[in-house]
Design an enzyme around this catalytic site. Structure first.
Site, short mmCIF file in Angstrom:
data_model
loop_
_atom_site.label_atom_id
_atom_site.label_comp_id
_atom_site.label_asym_id
_atom_site.label_seq_id
_atom_site.Cartn_x
_atom_site.Cartn_y
_atom_site.Cartn_z
N GLN A 82 0.81 -1.26 -0.09
CA GLN A 82 -0.04 0.16 -0.01
C GLN A 82 0.99 1.33 -0.05
OE1 GLN A 82 -1.67 3.15 -0.02
NE2 GLN A 82 -1.26 2.95 2.22
N SER A 124 12.15 2.44 1.25
CA SER A 124 11.76 3.45 0.75
C SER A 124 12.57 4.59 1.71
CB SER A 124 10.31 3.69 1.37
OG SER A 124 9.96 5.03 1.14
N GLU A 126 10.96 6.94 2.67
CA GLU A 126 10.18 7.37 3.89
C GLU A 126 10.59 6.97 4.93
OE1 GLU A 126 6.74 9.40 3.89
OE2 GLU A 126 8.15 10.29 2.56
N TYR A 148 2.88 4.35 6.69
CA TYR A 148 3.50 3.79 5.67
C TYR A 148 4.99 3.61 5.85
CZ TYR A 148 5.81 3.53 1.16
OH TYR A 148 6.59 3.05 0.11
O1 F7E Z 1 4.49 13.52 -1.79
C1 F7E Z 1 3.50 17.04 -0.73
C2 F7E Z 1 3.51 15.82 0.40
O2 F7E Z 1 2.54 11.56 -2.30
C3 F7E Z 1 5.43 14.10 -2.09
C4 F7E Z 1 5.58 7.29 -2.55
O3 F7E Z 1 5.85 6.33 -3.55
O4 F7E Z 1 7.82 8.20 -2.28
C5 F7E Z 1 6.31 8.40 -1.95
O5 F7E Z 1 6.04 9.08 -1.02
C6 F7E Z 1 5.41 15.38 -1.08
C7 F7E Z 1 4.74 15.34 0.43
O6 F7E Z 1 5.15 11.35 -2.35
C8 F7E Z 1 0.43 17.37 -2.42
O7 F7E Z 1 3.34 16.36 1.56
C9 F7E Z 1 1.86 18.51 -1.41
O8 F7E Z 1 5.66 15.96 1.06
O9 F7E Z 1 4.23 12.34 -4.22
P1 F7E Z 1 3.97 12.03 -2.75
P2 F7E Z 1 5.59 10.58 -0.78
O10 F7E Z 1 4.78 10.98 0.18
O11 F7E Z 1 6.98 11.42 -0.75
C10 F7E Z 1 8.32 7.39 -1.32
C11 F7E Z 1 9.90 7.38 -1.52
C12 F7E Z 1 7.49 6.17 -1.16
O12 F7E Z 1 7.80 5.15 -0.71
C13 F7E Z 1 5.86 6.43 -1.22
O13 F7E Z 1 5.38 5.05 -1.58
O14 F7E Z 1 4.34 16.36 -1.72
N1 F7E Z 1 2.30 17.26 -1.36
N2 F7E Z 1 0.99 18.88 -2.14
C14 F7E Z 1 1.28 16.56 -1.93
N3 F7E Z 1 1.45 15.25 -2.01
C15 F7E Z 1 0.40 14.72 -2.72
N4 F7E Z 1 0.38 13.43 -3.19
N5 F7E Z 1 -0.64 15.61 -3.10
C16 F7E Z 1 -0.68 16.90 -2.85
O15 F7E Z 1 -1.75 17.49 -3.38
#
Ligand code: F7E
Length: 327
Positions: A82, A124, A126, A148
């Protein structure tokens, strides 16, 4: 002898790139898919007649054992999980069950069927969460900030533990964010590239985002699958950070994407608190020095090229959809 690889999460972004890469290396590729009423193979269309899709589920140990017995793979790449961080607060137990315990189910199944199978675990960045040092390397302590991230720390350490306990060839790739035109539209880079294209073509008006100050080390998924494969070709199993070494903010991502289609992002982007997270990972930047030295790996696509590539692909796709609607 033809090498056989089993890939979990094959219907996802990375699964599609990895399957393509392994076919290019002459592998027989098997993808594990969950049984579902609406099976989605959009990313695999061009590979469908060259890969084998088999049912199995990370939540069901016997289905994994049976699948490994049937396929008898030489290598297993565990990409399934997930993976959307915000969902992990809404479904923390499910996230733990598949993203954490799913790894143990695979490792146990390998022990039962054939301990010589080489195993890759998708760890990851993360896991670094509230970062303890910069840049982050294989020796940086973890401090996950979401259910996660916590689940991924378990998956990481159980992989290390089975390697040390049973002498298994189990590797963990600590991959920083990796993107591409195949990225799911909920993840921020693709949400931005898709919106820039749709706004440019007049079919969307605004883009609502969360934290524009968050910074990530964004690389290209196509580059990162090469690193996964390289890890399983070494003499000894080990863990590696895979990253570009550059960090950019969500705001910079918006600037590059909208700038590429000659729009001023300030006219279109709104901050909406529904996209803020209960606990944020503010800034990540990886040090892939070990991978460079030991695997001979380095990224080929960098930030601006990555984002503009994604915008161009979305422009093409949205134009095609609009033309198809007209017919
Ligand atoms: O968010 C900010 C949000 O959802 C990146 C997954 O593949 O990479 C991914 O996790 C950043 C965060 O990726 C929005 O707050 C702002 O700081 O694209 P993301 P993630 O959470 O970094 C890692 C390596 C994994 O392992 C995970 O599976 O962007 N952000 N505004 C936003 N993020 C989202 N999704 N949507 C927004 O509107």
């Amino acid at each position: 002898m033809t090498q056989r690889a089993l890939v979990t999460g094959v219907t996802g972004q990375v699964g599609a790139y990895l399957a393509d890469f392994l076919l290019g290396k002459g592998y027989e590729v098997y993808g594990m898919i969950r049984r579902s009423a609406n099976e989605e193979f959009e990313r695999l269309e061009h590979l469908r007649d060259r890969i084998h899709l088999e049912h199995g589920d990370l939540l069901d140990e016997m289905s994994i054992v049976n699948l490994i017995e049937k396929v008898r793979p030489h290598e297993i790449y565990n990409l399934a999980a997930q993976t959307f961080v915000p969902t992990s607060w809404l479904q923390p137990v499910l996230t733990g069950d598949c993203t954490a315990l799913g790894v143990t189910r695979f490792l146990e199944a390998i022990r039962k069927v054939d301990e010589s199978i080489r195993f890759y675990q998708a760890s990851s960045s993360e896991m670094f969460g509230a970062v303890q040092e910069e840049p982050q390397s294989e020796t940086t302590p973890f401090y996950p900030r979401s259910p996660y991230g916590v689940a991924k720390v378990y998956g990481h350490w159980i992989t290390v533990n089975y390697r040390e306990s049973y002498d298994m060839f189990a590797c963990s790739g600590i991959l920083f964010n990796h993107e591409s035109p195949l990225r799911g539209k909920d993840f921020v880079t693709r949400k931005i590239s898709d919106a820039a294209a749709r706004i440019k073509l007049g079919v969307q008006k605004k883009l609502k985002l969360g934290n524009l100050d968050a910074q990530r080390d964004w690389g290209y998924a196509g580059d990162y699958v090469r690193a996964m494969w390289l890890m399983l070709q070494q003499d000894e199993p080990d863990d590696y950070v895979i990253a570009t070494g550059e960090s950019h903010s969500v705001r910079e991502c918006v600037e590059v994407a909208f700038g590429h289609v000659d729009l001023d992002w300030n006219d279109y982007v709104e901050v909406d608190s529904q996209f803020l997270r209960p606990a944020e990972v503010h800034r990540l930047r990886g040090d892939a020095g070990k991978a460079r030295e030991k695997l001979g790996w380095q990224p080929e696509v960098h930030f601006t090229e990555l984002i503009t590539m994604m915008v161009d692909a979305d422009l093409e796709r949205v134009r095609f959809e609009l033309e198809s609607d007209d017919e």
